[in-house]
Every structure is written in C-alpha cells, then in structure tokens.
Design an enzyme around this catalytic site. Structure first.
Site, mmCIF file in Angstrom:
data_model
loop_
_atom_site.group_PDB
_atom_site.id
_atom_site.type_symbol
_atom_site.label_atom_id
_atom_site.label_comp_id
_atom_site.label_asym_id
_atom_site.label_seq_id
_atom_site.Cartn_x
_atom_site.Cartn_y
_atom_site.Cartn_z
ATOM 1 N N HIS A 101 -0.979 -2.684 16.809
ATOM 2 C CA HIS A 101 -2.193 -2.894 15.889
ATOM 3 C C HIS A 101 -3.634 -2.796 16.546
ATOM 4 O O HIS A 101 -4.481 -3.145 15.898
ATOM 5 C CB HIS A 101 -2.138 -4.394 15.296
ATOM 6 N N CYS A 143 -2.645 -5.232 21.306
ATOM 7 C CA CYS A 143 -1.343 -4.821 20.717
ATOM 8 C C CYS A 143 -1.206 -3.393 20.753
ATOM 9 O O CYS A 143 -2.081 -2.835 19.921
ATOM 10 C CB CYS A 143 -0.914 -5.344 19.396
ATOM 11 N N CYS A 199 2.079 -10.719 19.814
ATOM 12 C CA CYS A 199 1.073 -10.300 18.630
ATOM 13 C C CYS A 199 1.828 -10.856 17.211
ATOM 14 O O CYS A 199 2.857 -10.678 17.091
ATOM 15 C CB CYS A 199 1.356 -8.782 18.468
ATOM 16 N N HIS A 252 4.148 1.416 2.307
ATOM 17 C CA HIS A 252 5.367 0.786 1.953
ATOM 18 C C HIS A 252 5.913 1.712 0.737
ATOM 19 O O HIS A 252 7.091 1.732 0.695
ATOM 20 C CB HIS A 252 5.036 -0.575 1.418
ATOM 21 N N CYS A 293 2.981 -8.213 14.591
ATOM 22 C CA CYS A 293 4.344 -7.764 14.805
ATOM 23 C C CYS A 293 5.395 -9.028 14.794
ATOM 24 O O CYS A 293 6.633 -8.584 15.005
ATOM 25 C CB CYS A 293 4.381 -7.297 16.367
ATOM 26 N N LYS A 350 -2.750 5.197 11.338
ATOM 27 C CA LYS A 350 -1.610 4.529 10.304
ATOM 28 C C LYS A 350 -2.075 3.782 9.339
ATOM 29 O O LYS A 350 -3.125 2.980 9.751
ATOM 30 C CB LYS A 350 -0.679 3.789 11.309
ATOM 31 N N LYS A 388 -2.338 -2.678 6.928
ATOM 32 C CA LYS A 388 -3.011 -3.799 6.360
ATOM 33 C C LYS A 388 -3.831 -4.526 7.443
ATOM 34 O O LYS A 388 -4.830 -5.080 7.319
ATOM 35 C CB LYS A 388 -2.169 -4.958 5.366
ATOM 36 N N HIS A 398 0.942 -1.260 0.051
ATOM 37 C CA HIS A 398 0.010 0.055 -0.104
ATOM 38 C C HIS A 398 0.872 1.221 -0.028
ATOM 39 O O HIS A 398 2.128 1.229 -0.008
ATOM 40 C CB HIS A 398 -0.847 -0.178 1.213
HETATM 41 N N1 MSP Z 1 9.091 -7.242 7.800
HETATM 42 C C1 MSP Z 1 9.275 -6.253 8.665
HETATM 43 C C2 MSP Z 1 10.399 -5.503 8.559
HETATM 44 C C3 MSP Z 1 11.720 -6.217 8.431
HETATM 45 S S1 MSP Z 1 13.116 -5.310 8.260
HETATM 46 C C4 MSP Z 1 14.469 -6.294 8.789
HETATM 47 C C5 MSP Z 1 7.908 -5.185 8.628
HETATM 48 N N2 MSP Z 1 7.317 -5.216 7.549
HETATM 49 S S2 MSP Z 1 6.142 -4.485 7.192
HETATM 50 O O1 MSP Z 1 5.780 -4.906 5.916
HETATM 51 O O2 MSP Z 1 5.087 -4.334 8.108
HETATM 52 O O3 MSP Z 1 6.588 -3.004 6.920
HETATM 53 C C6 MSP Z 1 7.001 -2.122 7.863
HETATM 54 C C7 MSP Z 1 7.776 -0.880 7.259
HETATM 55 O O4 MSP Z 1 6.869 -0.561 5.838
HETATM 56 C C8 MSP Z 1 7.455 0.225 8.128
HETATM 57 O O5 MSP Z 1 8.852 0.410 9.038
HETATM 58 C C9 MSP Z 1 7.935 1.423 6.977
HETATM 59 O O6 MSP Z 1 8.879 1.585 6.499
HETATM 60 C C10 MSP Z 1 6.527 0.952 5.966
HETATM 61 N N3 MSP Z 1 5.374 1.289 6.257
HETATM 62 C C11 MSP Z 1 4.394 0.551 6.517
HETATM 63 N N4 MSP Z 1 3.214 1.255 6.664
HETATM 64 C C12 MSP Z 1 3.363 2.263 6.629
HETATM 65 C C13 MSP Z 1 2.714 3.956 7.010
HETATM 66 N N5 MSP Z 1 1.548 3.666 6.818
HETATM 67 N N6 MSP Z 1 3.486 4.893 6.789
HETATM 68 C C14 MSP Z 1 4.824 4.846 6.802
HETATM 69 N N7 MSP Z 1 5.521 3.746 6.567
HETATM 70 C C15 MSP Z 1 4.978 2.471 6.377
HETATM 71 O O7 MSP Z 1 7.870 -4.515 9.575
#
Ligand code: MSP
Length: 510
Positions: free
Chosen positions: A149, A146, A128, A23, A131, A298, A301, A20
C-alpha cells in the site's frame, strides 16, 4: 474437473469502502469460469462474499460514525448488489458475520488448539492495517512503508496465540513438488515456493487489541486473527449455504480459487498449512491474476485511485464491462483500465463487428427469406471446419484459463463472418434467381456461425449471447457447449428482429 463437479471461489472482499472495478474484475472472471463449467455440464458451486471483521473495518466504521455492524451491513450490501449488477451467477454470498460462519470458525480454531498447533507467545512487528499483516523490517519500502500500500506501518507488540507455520515447511514443499500446476501462473508458483523455502515465521493468529472479531473460544479476551477467520470461509460456507444439504461432501475441496497477487502468501502458504493442520484436503488449483491498473498504479481504495464500475454499467450495459475486462486484461497479468480503451472496444468490436453483423443477418433473412433461416445444403464445409477449429481452440484456452485468448479465437470467427457478408454480397445474390442456392447457403452459414459464436461468448457476455440466440430464432437457453457444433441448432428457425445489441452511446451523455 474429472469428477463432474466444480467448486470455485473469489476472495471475500473487505467492507471498509465501496467496491471498485478491481473487485468487479475478480468476480467477473470467476463468473466467466463458473459459466464455462456449467456449459460443460458440470455441477458448479460458485462462492463469493465479504470479509467483515478486524481492526481495519472497525476503524473505517468509526470514521463514518457507525458501529462496525452497521457499517458491515451497509457495505456488504453494496458488494452483494454489485454481484447482481455484474450478472454474477454465484451460488452463495457468505458474510463472515454470519453466526454459522462464526461458530464454525471457533470450532475449527479450537480443533487446531487441541491438536497442539496453536500456542501462546508474544510478538512485536511492523503492522500494516490495510493488509492486516505483519512485515519484517526487510520487507518494507524506504521510509517504513507497506510494500503493497505504500502507507506507513506501525510497531505492534502483543501477547497472542500463535500457529506453528514453520512446522509445515517440509510438507508444503512436498506438496508444491508433487503438484507443479497447483499455483497458476508459473511465476506465482515460483514466488510462493520461494517464500516457503526462505523460511517461515510463526504466525500470530489472535489479537488482544481488536474487539471486532470472533472471540478465541478458550480465551475470550482475544479475537481470532481476521485472516484466519476469512480464509476459513471457503470451508464454512459449504456447511450452511443450503440448509439440509451436505455440500461439504459434494464440493470439498475447491477446484479453483481466484485472487490477485496481493494475497498470494495467505492463500499459497498459510491456507494450505492451516488445512494440513486441520487434516483437510487442499484446493486443487489457485489462479493468481494481475492487477487492474489505473494510471500505472494498482486500483486500490487505500491509495484512492479507483474507478466506480456503476456509471460504466449504466451507460454501456454490464456485458460491455465484462467483455472489456476479460479481453483487455490478460488473465494472470496486469492490465490498464481506461475510459478511451473501453469506449473503443465497445464501438469497434461489440457494436460494429458483433452487433451490426447480427443486425445484418437478421434483416437479410427477413428480407430475402421471409424470416426463416434456410436449411443447410452442406456446401459450406470449409467454413464449418474453420468454425470447428475455432471452437476447439477456444475450449482449449478456457481450459488453460486463458480467457482473453479464448475471446480472441471466437472473435476471429466474428471477423470471418463479417468478411463472408462482404465477399458474398447477399444483396447482389438476391437479385439473381439463378443464385438462390448460393444465397441460401450464405444466410444459413451466417446464422449458424453466429449461433456458435453466441454459445462460445455466453460465459463472457451472457445476456447479449442469449439475445443473439433469440434473434436467430434459437432457444436462448441452449448454451451447452456440445451445441457449439455446426448443424446442432434448431432447423428452420424464424428470426426475431430486435433493437441493436450494443446501441450507440451518444457523446452528449458523457
Ligand atoms: N478480505 C481480503 C481477502 C480475504 S480472502 C479469504 C482482501 N479483500 S480486498 O477487498 O482487499 O480484496 C482483495 C481482492 O480483490 C484481490 O485479491 C483481487 O481479487 C481483488 N482486487 C482488488 N483490487 C484489485 C485490482 N486493482 N485489480 C485486480 N484485482 C483486484 O484482500
């Protein structure tokens, strides 16, 4: 960085659902930073990828009626496709299911075991699964939810392998004290330091009940905790991204690691302790950005309030999304994504202020000077000095990772050039042969100002910046920052009119 190379990472994204805008935001910001460092002439390595193991991925695969591997293949490809659509110039896309990564994780994990930092124990805690982390009772929200979340946690008890995190407390604090800029922004540094000060718990680093993972080498009944597997990607990728090349020697340690604040503890506490245990150099800087919010929450998903980036990109082009996110969300703070805000900035700033300016300059050079940009007669010193000051200010903001501020500084030049058009009214000058010199100076200044704007904006809107340069008759590849100097463009350039840079998007298509 002073040594001329720059290794930059994003988090690796979970393949439990489609990507989304949240990311997309991290990848775009990382790409802007990577491109800026390439403009500076540095040897850049930019890593991104997907995090594919663990119970959460296995559960989402099961829900979709797929094997974990089928699911990971499918979703990982979507993240990779998104990277392409975002125009992200990453050098390698790692998947934690790559056999080279898995083998190296096992090797490094075995080394931690051999050095005595990994030992057997049992543990019970509130887990969680979104997480993939345990929480203490005190961390939970009312109703045992959590804190990230706001979904229920479950009690999990297991015999696991543990990592002696508390043993690293003093060394971590010493590292924080010696490197006050290590975590950006300052508030996140303080937060991470406080976590360490308040006391660390032993970390359970294997899972008995999760099959979808990398087996513990000496105890194949267990898999390595997905966060250990995931964090190591930043190191393992360098071992095989370019077969035959020793990228570890060339790029380790990372110069900058980007992420949002949700995964601060993993990167600012656990990760450096793991590296210390492994005897490896720590990353030079972590930049913790804020959340892209939707409706005050925030975008996530797990909570379901996500915006799909693809339709916006299809309608407005990728540079519009890159520009909007980089300008709207101050790097390090939360920001809100709204379709109205996006459309507003698109039509006002990109289409009117920048696109129309280019269009006017190119057509006036065509009409009044047969398409050739007049030579510099040296009589726009004041404007040249203003632009030089803006270049310095923008470079400073980039260096401080204040990207939205850098864009604002460039935009002041865009607005200054628009005012110049109005003040000089070249269409009036063109009617008076006695004022030909003034018209030459104006047209030259506008073209030169726009060329410099294009170079400064190249990290943010690369495709559009290259189109600006091409329309001005300049080499679209001449985006090195040293060219962002008055008079550094190709002389006697012939403009090349093309369609609008940011075309009007019809309401009907909404
Ligand atoms: N897989 C772990 C990270 C492992 S790194 C060794 C993870 N993945 S995640 O798919 O949940 O992605 C988290 C990251 O995606 C966040 O730290 C951020 O960089 C980005 N984001 C996901 N949603 C976001 C927002 N709503 N806003 C900003 N960044 C976002 O955690």
């Amino acid at each position: 960085m002073a040594d001329g190379r720059f290794y930059l990472t994003t988090p690796i994204y979970y393949v439990n659902a489609d990507p989304h805008i949240g990311h997309a935001y991290t990848t775009i910001m990382a790409d802007i930073v990577a491109r800026h460092h390439r403009q500076l002439g540095e040897d850049v390595f930019f890593l991104t990828g997907t995090d594919e193991h663990g119970g959460k991925i296995a559960t989402s695969a099961e829900r979709e009626g797929r094997t974990p591997r089928e699911h990971a293949d499918l979703l990982s490809a979507r993240f990779r496709d998104l990277g392409g659509v975002l125009d992200a110039s990453y050098d390698f896309f790692i998947r934690t299911t790559d056999p080279e990564h898995e083998a190296e994780v096992q090797r490094m994990f075995q080394a931690l075991h051999d050095s005595g930092d990994v030992y057997r124990g049992s543990y019970g805690g509130w887990y969680c699964s979104a997480c993939e982390a345990f929480y203490g009772e005190g961390d939970l929200l009312e109703g045992r939810l959590c804190p990230i979340h706001r979904t229920p946690v479950e009690w999990v008890e297991e015999d696991n392998w543990f990592f002696d995190l508390p043993a690293y407390r003093d060394r971590l604090l010493a590292h924080y004290d010696a490197n006050p800029d290590w975590v950006q922004p300052q508030a996140r540094y303080n937060e991470a330091r406080r976590m360490i000060e308040l006391g660390l718990e032993e970390l359970s680093v294997s899972r008995a009940q999760v099959e979808w993972g990398v087996p513990v080498p000496w105890d194949p009944e267990q898999t390595i905790y997905v966060w250990i597997d995931a964090l190591l990607n930043y190191r393992t990728a360098l071992g095989y991204a370019r077969p035959g090349e020793d990228l570890v020697a060339r790029y380790w340690p990372p110069d900058l690691q980007l992420m949002a604040k949700d995964i601060l503890k993993f990167h600012a506490v656990i990760w450096p302790a793991m590296l210390m245990a492994a005897g490896l150099e720590l990353p030079r800087k972590l930049m913790i950005h804020g959340y892209v919010l939707k409706g005050g929450e925030k975008m996530s998903k797990t909570t379901g309030n996500v915006v799909d980036p693809f339709p916006f990109i299809e309608r407005y082009g990728i540079d519009a999304l890159r520009y909007y996110l980089a300008r709207e969300v101050r790097f390090g703070e939360d920001g809100t994504f709204t379709a109205e805000g996006f459309e507003g900035r698109y039509s006002q700033e990109l289409a009117n202020e920048l696109g129309n300016l280019l269009n006017r300059v190119v057509s006036m050079v065509g009409r009044y000077r047969d398409g050739v940009v007049p030579a510099d007669a040296g009589d726009e010193g004041e404007l040249a000095a203003e632009v030089a000051a803006a270049v310095e200010a923008a470079r400073g903001s980039f260096a401080r990772l204040d990207i939205s501020r850098a864009i604002e500084e460039v935009w002041r030049v865009v607005q200054r050039l628009n005012r110049l058009v109005e003040q000089r009214a070249p269409w009036t000058l063109a009617k008076d042969p006695a004022r030909a010199g003034e018209l030459d100076a104006t047209l030259h200044a506008l073209a030169e100002g726009l060329r410099i704007v294009a170079i400064l904006l190249w990290p943010v809107i690369p495709g559009s910046a290259e189109r600006v340069l091409a329309a001005l008759g300049q080499d679209p590849a001449a985006v090195a920052l040293e060219r962002a100097a008055w008079g550094a463009g190709a002389p006697s350039a012939r403009v090349a009119p093309s369609g609008p840079l940011f075309p009007r998007v019809e309401e009907a298509a909404a």
